[in-house]
Design a protein around this motif. Sequence first.
Motif, PDB file in Angstrom:
ATOM      1  N   ARG A  76      -1.170  -0.966   4.314  1.00 12.17           N
ATOM      2  CA  ARG A  76      -2.215  -0.575   3.429  1.00 12.17           C
ATOM      3  C   ARG A  76      -1.511  -0.368   2.160  1.00 12.17           C
ATOM      4  N   TYR A 120       2.150   1.151   3.397  1.00 10.42           N
ATOM      5  CA  TYR A 120       2.100   2.163   4.070  1.00 10.42           C
ATOM      6  C   TYR A 120       1.716   1.564   5.562  1.00 10.42           C
ATOM      7  N   LEU A 169       2.951   0.692  -3.062  1.00 12.33           N
ATOM      8  CA  LEU A 169       3.688   0.739  -1.957  1.00 12.33           C
ATOM      9  C   LEU A 169       2.789   0.476  -0.980  1.00 12.33           C
ATOM     10  N   TYR A 221       0.519   0.909   9.305  1.00 14.08           N
ATOM     11  CA  TYR A 221      -0.675   1.275  10.252  1.00 14.08           C
ATOM     12  C   TYR A 221      -0.666   0.272  11.511  1.00 14.08           C
ATOM     13  N   ASP A 240      -1.618   5.712  11.952  1.00 12.40           N
ATOM     14  CA  ASP A 240      -0.669   5.699  10.882  1.00 12.40           C
ATOM     15  C   ASP A 240       0.602   5.787  11.518  1.00 12.40           C
ATOM     16  N   ILE A 288       8.154  -0.731   0.875  1.00 16.27           N
ATOM     17  CA  ILE A 288       7.668  -0.597   2.108  1.00 16.27           C
ATOM     18  C   ILE A 288       7.959   0.823   2.757  1.00 16.27           C
ATOM     19  N   LEU A 289       7.114   1.698   3.302  1.00 14.41           N
ATOM     20  CA  LEU A 289       7.347   2.519   4.098  1.00 14.41           C
ATOM     21  C   LEU A 289       7.894   2.148   5.588  1.00 14.41           C
ATOM     22  N   ILE A 336       3.446   6.566  10.637  1.00 17.11           N
ATOM     23  CA  ILE A 336       4.769   7.716  10.357  1.00 17.11           C
ATOM     24  C   ILE A 336       4.305   8.915  10.949  1.00 17.11           C
ATOM     25  N   SER A 337       3.242   9.461  10.333  1.00 13.09           N
ATOM     26  CA  SER A 337       2.678  11.045  11.004  1.00 13.09           C
ATOM     27  C   SER A 337       1.767  10.574  12.386  1.00 13.09           C
ATOM     28  N   ALA A 383      -7.694   7.019  13.309  1.00 10.65           N
ATOM     29  CA  ALA A 383      -8.830   7.110  12.805  1.00 10.65           C
ATOM     30  C   ALA A 383      -9.732   6.044  13.342  1.00 10.65           C
ATOM     31  N   ARG A 400      -1.230   9.848  12.889  1.00 10.72           N
ATOM     32  CA  ARG A 400      -2.613  10.056  12.701  1.00 10.72           C
ATOM     33  C   ARG A 400      -3.683   8.795  13.012  1.00 10.72           C
TER      34      ARG A 400
END
Lengths: 522, 195
Positions: free
Chosen positions: B133, B37, B35, B39, B64, B89-90, B66-67, B71, B69
Amino acid sequence: MKLDQWIFIGYLLLLLIIGYLFSKRASRSIDDFLLGGRSIGAAPTAFTMQGTSMSGYMFMGGPALAYQQGWYALWYALGDAGGSIINISVLGKRMRRLSERLGALSPIEYLGKRYESSAVQIIASVISIVFISVYVFAQFIAAGKALTSLTGLPYTAALLIGVGVIITYTVFGGYLAVVWTDFVQAIIMVLGVLGITVAAVSHLGGLAALNDALAEMDPTYLSIWGKDLAYQGQWGVVLGAILIYSIGYMGLPHVVVRHMSMKSPRTARSALLWAAVWNQLFVYAPYILGLCGIVLLPHLSDPEMVIPELAYTFFPGIFAALLLSAVMAAVMSTSDSLLMQAGTILSRDIYQRYIDKKADHRRMVLVSRLLILLVGIVGVVVAAVEPPTVFDLVIFGFGVLGNSFIVPYVASVYSKKANRVGAICSMVLGAATHIVWTQAGLESVTAIHPFIGGLLFSVLGMLIGNLFGKDPSQGIQDAVEEAKHGRKISGAVDRHSARELAPEALNIARHLREHRLIPVRE
Amino acid sequence: MKRIAAIPTTGDPSLLTESVARATRSRSVRIQSRLFYPYYFFQYRLRGKRLFAKVHSRIGCTVDLISGREALADTPFEPRPETVSREWILEAAITEARARERARSYVCAAVSMKMKWFRSVELRQERSFLYYRPFWLVACEERDKDPVWIIVDGVSGRFHPLPLEENPRAGEMISQAIPFNGGGGCSGKQTEKGG
């Protein structure tokens, strides 16, 4: 100027130079510094953690209690030694699972999300800021005393210099206490205190001889009920003494930083294990020194000066001054971290979230600085005018934080019906009870420690508040239920999984379900 | 199919299954799919003054999408174009503007907290891009037990169990075709452990 004072100034200059050299290197590769400490192994990291966690309490508060009450003081050490283990076993797994589900990064954010309430988050933030400040006041007093001992200056003058240095260091310097300066200090402090303990106990002829000498002076020093059996039969007080450190840690706010690029989460886990081992070795030493002080320094006017006085008794002046300099530097380091923490909670969790959502970094720095200034001014007033003991202040700050947060944390994972009204009542009643109990001296009337009193009222607040508030949403109730049982996965998968990937795992699982890519049973 | 910018997957899938099997003590480990994700990456030039020196450095931050977050990112990376079936793909839930806001605020806070730096920080954004990612979707099977589904970071190799309500038997996916490596079909790499 005396030799001791030169040593103190030299020591601070040395830290400054080490900090400068390392920070200059870090300036070239700031990201490496920010993601820091990766090249250091678990054991030295743990050693540094142990050193930096040693604050004014360990050097002054704990030994003073032992000096005044004898072996009774060891109840506090017992709680301290078992604290992290109890925390992990009571809250550990469930809270970790639930905070993963909720996507909370810090304990205060966790409370806000679990109880679905901004009010919970604001109240938790305010309590944290106020009582972190109380903890800082204790460091101010310790700094004043350490400087008095080193320089011979009057307490008030030493206090003003100490607080001035701490505030300047926090606001303008910062960044100098890089991990290697912390490491050097940790070595001096741990070896210094253990060295004095070995020297003092050997001088007295061992632990048995120490006990004989104590019994000769006053047999009640050996009692578990305190000198003159002051707490005889008062299990409420003894239980409070044990619980305040064993479960009080649950109430201390801390910040969890998530670094996706950190090399190995296993290092962090090993470091925690090492830290727990160090703690078992070190936690009793300051109290034992307090006991030795009873025999060796029977006419000490300020019991909080046991360790400085013993240092001068058993070590050549130069080493004693070095140890005291390390204590002073440790106090500075602890204070600036706590002040930074309080400033961040105020600027990020309150100011930016609820007052000015568009506040830029400059404004947030200003808010943090104003708080530090305020804490500095109030701290000087508290420490100068009728200063309480380091022990009293630390126990008070710790106790209120513990009484405010333990019940909401425990209920958050053990009861899916625990709601926001319950959490608010529990925090407010817990904190208020501890404050009133301490200020009104109810411990002597009821034979119950303020911590136990606060805990009882906090539990009552949760139980009664839950009757009035709305039940948590179904999503939260499901998440709590899931956190109770955990996932049906093997211990090996659980142990080795990277916690920081929890949000990604949650979103991927949702995506798989929504797109019917989800695996199902036959 | 969709063309995306993705970080190249590192490591050989067979080595991956071996290391996951070792870490999870699973009897067998099966890669089901991969999958992607979303960013956002932001790179800043950081300027500031300390007590004795000027700080002049680069710092990266990922968000991130979606959420939300954030980093800090230390390793410079260059995503490469890849064609992937859309279902793997999200979808991003956060806009670029929001991500930029979050990244800037996070870097400032991280610099203040970690560096004990009570001064305002000057950040100049040098570049930014959306990237994906890769995460392996992996089933870990144990004798007499339901399999556990985990995601394995395609770059670092770290893993986390999937919070699914039920842990089904490996391979029972409701999907007509499970593309692998950009639509090549699932290779179902499997590592058997003795016993």
